[in-house]
Motif scaffolding. Structure first.
Motif, PDB file in Angstrom:
ATOM      1  N   GLU A 306       0.840  -1.086  -0.180  1.00  0.00           N
ATOM      2  CA  GLU A 306      -0.009   0.115  -0.007  1.00  0.00           C
ATOM      3  C   GLU A 306       0.882   1.387   0.281  1.00  0.00           C
ATOM      4  N   ASP A 309      -0.982   5.460   3.166  1.00  0.00           N
ATOM      5  CA  ASP A 309      -1.894   5.294   4.402  1.00  0.00           C
ATOM      6  C   ASP A 309      -3.016   6.208   4.156  1.00  0.00           C
ATOM      7  N   ARG A 311      -6.740   6.460   4.327  1.00  0.00           N
ATOM      8  CA  ARG A 311      -7.855   6.106   5.133  1.00  0.00           C
ATOM      9  C   ARG A 311      -8.963   7.185   5.243  1.00  0.00           C
ATOM     10  N   HIS A 322      -2.080   9.720   4.718  1.00  0.00           N
ATOM     11  CA  HIS A 322      -1.672  10.254   6.190  1.00  0.00           C
ATOM     12  C   HIS A 322      -0.005   9.910   5.752  1.00  0.00           C
ATOM     13  N   SER A 323       0.420   9.704   4.551  1.00  0.00           N
ATOM     14  CA  SER A 323       1.898   9.193   4.431  1.00  0.00           C
ATOM     15  C   SER A 323       2.187   9.822   2.983  1.00  0.00           C
ATOM     16  N   THR A 327       3.457   1.666   2.871  1.00  0.00           N
ATOM     17  CA  THR A 327       2.985   1.327   4.308  1.00  0.00           C
ATOM     18  C   THR A 327       3.072  -0.516   4.242  1.00  0.00           C
ATOM     19  N   ALA A 329       0.205  -1.824   5.181  1.00  0.00           N
ATOM     20  CA  ALA A 329      -0.994  -2.322   5.196  1.00  0.00           C
ATOM     21  C   ALA A 329      -1.431  -3.496   4.249  1.00  0.00           C
TER      22      ALA A 329
END
Ligand SMILES: [Zn+2]
Length: 416
Positions: A306, A309, A311, A322-323, A327, A329
């Motif tokens: 992923e 981030d 969401r 968020h990044s 990640t 995930a």
């Protein structure tokens, strides 16, 4: 009247036989072709982001199966695309930056892990690699070469041109000069026109412009969906042994990886990532359309990791980054064309995925498979074995042809 009734029942019987013969071939359940699709950096929320932006997304509409893949590399909790591709292509967890090599130094001095592409070549199948990235990008390279560093472009091009892969198409006209490509026995393609002119049996190395990931393209640039459809058509023509095609939408990651003025989430990033998802989704649609018509093709769609981030944020009521990097995930796994590969909703290790392909194709090999270092997979010599009696597929085809001829004769008879 009696004669008409007899003829009608004869007709009915023939209809039943004809339809069973026609459909038996499609329904024999044997998968011969695999289209392995990788949305680089694509988490499930990336699909929702694209939908929020008004794009209709097909890939999670009605797959036969949906599961989840856990991603990481041998030396990091968060994988890069090289180790991610290695897991998906070879069933091996290696270190970041490494492509289709074992992480253990002593082991990799003598052996290298075999990729799905190489195993397909060894089984006499046609093979292809299509990406919006450079042909030497981490994902296409994980499916075509073995090297310690994803940045080793020169070695990657050299290995790809020595390989037995039938088509390798991506971006960047400047990676391998036309002369080098042609000396290696590949047709050099750099335009839509040249791509359209390719005929089955001609091996090709495609280097198109960098804008392959966009939805609106210049007249001479093929879309990923067009490349996928063309690749499938070239690989399937006059080919009874099947094909393995890897298709990558590389720019979901490239756009979701972005940051600007210290910001991880901003409108341009949201829009560009959504466009890259839609471009990839269009290619998935092209692959599934073919698979549905063909009846012998598995389409497996997943991601290497992923990115961003992504969401849902209550505060702004939308999917939010968020990044600006990869990640750990879980990423989705969608399957079209088979319903027994895993339990619907299952969570699996990304290294398990090549074995789903092996199982589907009826291969006896299980990944990882070790080959001596420097091995290049070569197709079996023709004829592979003494000519066998016809396979059940060919028998069914003959039966179908017989009934089709008979059917035509009956129609002619009654129209006299
Ligand atoms: Zn990646």
């Amino acid at each position: 009247m009696k004669r008409t009734a007899k003829l009608l029942s004869l007709l009915l019987c023939l209809c039943c036989l004809l339809s069973s013969a026609v459909f038996a071939d499609a329904a024999d359940g044997r998968i011969r072709n695999v289209i392995f699709m990788i949305g680089d950096g694509m988490g499930y929320n990336h699909l929702k982001l694209a939908e929020e932006q008004g794009y209709e997304i097909f890939m999670d509409d009605a797959p036969d199966l949906q599961g989840w893949s856990r991603t990481r590399s041998a030396n990091k909790n968060v994988t890069d695309s090289a180790a991610g591709a290695t897991a998906l292509a070879c069933g091996v967890r290696t270190n970041n930056r490494m492509l289709a090599v074992f992480p253990d130094e002593a082991q990799r001095e003598t052996v290298q892990p075999r990729s799905l592409t190489e195993n397909a070549v060894l089984h006499g199948m046609k093979t292809g690699i299509v990406t919006t990235d450079l042909t030497t990008g981490a994902t296409p390279s994980g499916f075509s070469v073995h090297t310690l560093d994803r940045g080793d472009t020169e070695s990657i091009v050299a290995q790809q041109l020595k390989s037995n892969i039938d088509l390798i198409w991506g971006s960047d006209e400047s990676l391998a000069p036309q002369e080098t490509v042609e000396d290696a026995g590949f047709r050099y393609v750099a335009t839509q026109k040249a791509l359209a002119a390719l005929t089955p049996g001609t091996r090709s190395y495609g280097q198109f412009t960098h804008s392959l990931w966009k939805l609106s393209l210049s007249e001479n640039t093929p879309s990923l969906a067009e490349m996928t459809a063309k690749a499938v058509s070239l690989l399937t023509t006059n080919n009874k042994k099947g094909f393995f095609l890897m298709v990558e939408g590389a720019h979901i990651d490239k756009n979701a990886d972005d940051s600007k003025d210290g910001l991880k989430d901003y409108p341009e990033k949201v829009e560009n990532t959504s466009v890259a998802v839609k471009t990839f989704d269009n290619a998935v649609r092209a692959a599934v359309d073919f698979a549905e018509k063909d009846g012998h093709t598995l389409v497996l769609i997943t991601a290497d990791h992923e990115t961003g981030d992504l969401r849902f944020e209550e505060e702004n009521g939308r999917m939010t980054f968020h990044s600006a990097s990869h990640t750990a995930a879980n990423v989705p796994v969608f399957v079209y064309g088979a319903s027994d590969l895993f339990e619907d909703g299952a969570e699996m290790d990304n290294r398990d995925i090549p074995n789903l392909v092996a199982k589907t194709l009826g291969w006896t090999e299980r990944f990882p498979v070790e080959d001596p270092v420097g091995t290049i997979a070569a197709p079996p010599a023709e004829p592979e074995t003494p000519v066998k009696p016809e396979t059940s597929g060919s028998f069914v085809e003959k039966l179908r042809d017989f009934f089709l001829r008979l059917w035509q004769w009956i129609i002619d008879f009654f129209s006299r």
